[in-house]
Design an enzyme around this catalytic site. Structure first.
Site, PDB file in Angstrom:
ATOM      1  N   ARG A 268       2.638   1.407  -1.098  1.00  0.00           N
ATOM      2  CA  ARG A 268       1.314   1.338  -1.724  1.00  0.00           C
ATOM      3  C   ARG A 268       0.452   2.427  -1.105  1.00  0.00           C
ATOM      4  O   ARG A 268       0.206   2.439   0.095  1.00  0.00           O
ATOM      5  CB  ARG A 268       0.690  -0.050  -1.584  1.00  0.00           C
ATOM      6  CG  ARG A 268       0.576  -0.582  -0.170  1.00  0.00           C
ATOM      7  CD  ARG A 268      -0.228  -1.894  -0.167  1.00  0.00           C
ATOM      8  NE  ARG A 268      -0.162  -2.561   1.130  1.00  0.00           N
ATOM      9  CZ  ARG A 268      -0.894  -2.256   2.188  1.00  0.00           C
ATOM     10  NH1 ARG A 268      -1.771  -1.279   2.114  1.00  0.00           N
ATOM     11  NH2 ARG A 268      -0.778  -2.924   3.312  1.00  0.00           N
ATOM     12  N   HIS A 272      -4.363  -2.474   1.282  1.00  0.00           N
ATOM     13  CA  HIS A 272      -3.883  -3.770   0.789  1.00  0.00           C
ATOM     14  C   HIS A 272      -4.770  -4.284  -0.337  1.00  0.00           C
ATOM     15  O   HIS A 272      -4.281  -4.713  -1.386  1.00  0.00           O
ATOM     16  CB  HIS A 272      -3.851  -4.769   1.940  1.00  0.00           C
ATOM     17  CG  HIS A 272      -3.446  -6.149   1.541  1.00  0.00           C
ATOM     18  ND1 HIS A 272      -2.170  -6.456   1.106  1.00  0.00           N
ATOM     19  CD2 HIS A 272      -4.144  -7.314   1.496  1.00  0.00           C
ATOM     20  CE1 HIS A 272      -2.103  -7.747   0.812  1.00  0.00           C
ATOM     21  NE2 HIS A 272      -3.285  -8.283   1.034  1.00  0.00           N
ATOM     22  N   TYR A 281      -3.641   0.745  10.742  1.00  0.00           N
ATOM     23  CA  TYR A 281      -2.248   0.435  11.042  1.00  0.00           C
ATOM     24  C   TYR A 281      -1.247   1.434  10.459  1.00  0.00           C
ATOM     25  O   TYR A 281      -0.036   1.258  10.609  1.00  0.00           O
ATOM     26  CB  TYR A 281      -1.892  -0.984  10.565  1.00  0.00           C
ATOM     27  CG  TYR A 281      -2.198  -1.263   9.099  1.00  0.00           C
ATOM     28  CD1 TYR A 281      -1.289  -0.926   8.098  1.00  0.00           C
ATOM     29  CD2 TYR A 281      -3.391  -1.875   8.722  1.00  0.00           C
ATOM     30  CE1 TYR A 281      -1.566  -1.187   6.775  1.00  0.00           C
ATOM     31  CE2 TYR A 281      -3.671  -2.144   7.386  1.00  0.00           C
ATOM     32  CZ  TYR A 281      -2.756  -1.797   6.417  1.00  0.00           C
ATOM     33  OH  TYR A 281      -3.027  -2.056   5.095  1.00  0.00           O
TER      34      TYR A 281
END
Length: 375
Positions: A268, A272, A281
């Site tokens: 992706r 998110h 991250y």
């Protein structure tokens, strides 16, 4: 029912065992690879339609992301980068089949024919999913991880008991495979030979948790071997491989061979959701590496080389996508009528005393507000 695909005479037990590396037909530059994978290529007409749907889906996804910034959507989980997975999922199904999507599969729903405004109704904060699941054979987008997999297995088993050739397709992410419902769904489907395809879009992260912290398995597809079901892993950013494997998976389960799990290795590009800060991250270099594997660019390069699309065709599809985005934007910017009674109307078949009391309180407050405006 047959036990082998009519597309090949290869014995059933040899089909859908995970390849050592993900199935791939197009490399990152859009050139055909010397693949020994055993799945037939989709024909060019199908690939042109897949390209068109991916472009439309990418523009829909970008427009939905923009709508969150305008306050028209409460949240939106983008599938940018997972375009080939989304479109292959929709294209491998018949209208009579069932789809069980997650919250990240809005593009798959739109490609299946669900009205884009209805697709976004739930994400806009409405109390229902916006469309008729029974009429469209498409379950509501599921936010709890992996619960839809059980629903898919149950529906597929029910259709099998009725003697139909209807199948179910259940989508989930790599994070969903860490849930107990994932185990239960695959085990149930395996034991009862349910005609269901489980598509795992492995985009590398369960929100911020990398796959390496979720499993030590060589691939998520290998988990299917332990359940005794067909299993395969595929380059999820290779449109030819995705559509080829998914078409064959659908044919395989429809032919009475039991369930299949397909793991698509993808990524992706966006966070998110619009509420997530992905820079905490993962690195910009990692994202850039995956941008170079863009599925739309890869397929466009391939189709241009084969003379199936040109500048005019690409421009026409882009114009179609822009018009669809403008229509979606216009409809989503229109305020929808809201009936406060809906807060109470569909909670219980027989309202409880507490619910009646709350409804009376809301009605009294609304009446007081209306009287104040008149004064």
């Amino acid at each position: 029912m047959t036990t082998t695909s009519d597309l090949t005479s290869e014995p059933t037990y040899r089909k859908f065992l995970p390849a050592d590396t993900p199935v791939q037909y197009l490399d990152e530059s859009g050139e055909l690879t010397d693949s020994h994978a055993r799945y037939p290529h989709p024909d060019d007409d199908r690939l042109v339609e897949m390209y068109r749907l991916m472009v439309l889906g990418r523009r829909f996804d970008a427009q939905a992301t923009a709508l969150t910034k305008q306050g028209r959507l409460a949240v939106y989980p983008s599938s940018h980068g997972q375009d080939a997975c989304q479109i292959a999922a929709a294209m491998c199904l018949r209208p009579t089949d069932w789809m069980f999507p997650t919250y990240r599969d809005s593009v798959a729903l739109a490609a299946r024919g669900v009205d884009p405004v209805q697709v976004l109704t739930l994400l806009a904060g409405d109390w229902h999913c916006g469309y008729d699941p029974a009429a469209l054979r498409t379950a509501p987008q599921c936010t709890p991880l992996a619960t839809q997999l059980l629903h898919a297995a149950g529906v597929a088993h029910g259709e099998d008991l009725r003697g139909t050739d209807t199948i179910a397709l259940a989508l989930c992410g790599d994070g969903g495979t860490s849930e107990g419902d994932f185990h239960e769904a695959l085990n149930f489907a395996a034991v009862f030979h349910a005609p269901v395809v489980f598509l795992v879009q492995n985009n590398g992260f369960a929100i911020s948790v990398p796959l390496s912290r979720q499993t030590a398995a060589p691939s998520l597809a290998h988990k299917g071997v332990g359940y005794g079901i067909g299993s395969e892993q595929v380059d999820g950013n290779d449109p030819i491989a995705m559509l080829g494997v998914m078409q064959e998976a659908a044919h395989f389960v429809r032919s009475g061979n039991g369930p299949v799990i397909v793991e698509a290795h993808t990524y992706r590009i966006d966070a998110h959701t619009n509420a997530d800060d992905a820079t905490r991250y993962r690195s910009a270099a990692e994202v850039e590496e995956w941008i170079r594997r863009d599925p739309i660019t890869r397929l466009e390069t391939h189709l241009r080389a084969r003379g199936r699309i040109d500048d005019a065709a690409v421009a026409a599809i882009a114009d179609e996508a822009e018009a669809a985005a403008a229509d979606l934007r216009s409809k989503m910017n229109a305020d929808r009528p809201v009936d406060p009674a809906d807060l109470f109307r569909h909670v219980y078949a027989e309202p409880t005393p507490q619910l009646r009391e709350q409804q009376a309180q809301v009605e009294a407050e609304l009446a007081a507000a209306s009287d104040a405006q008149e004064d």
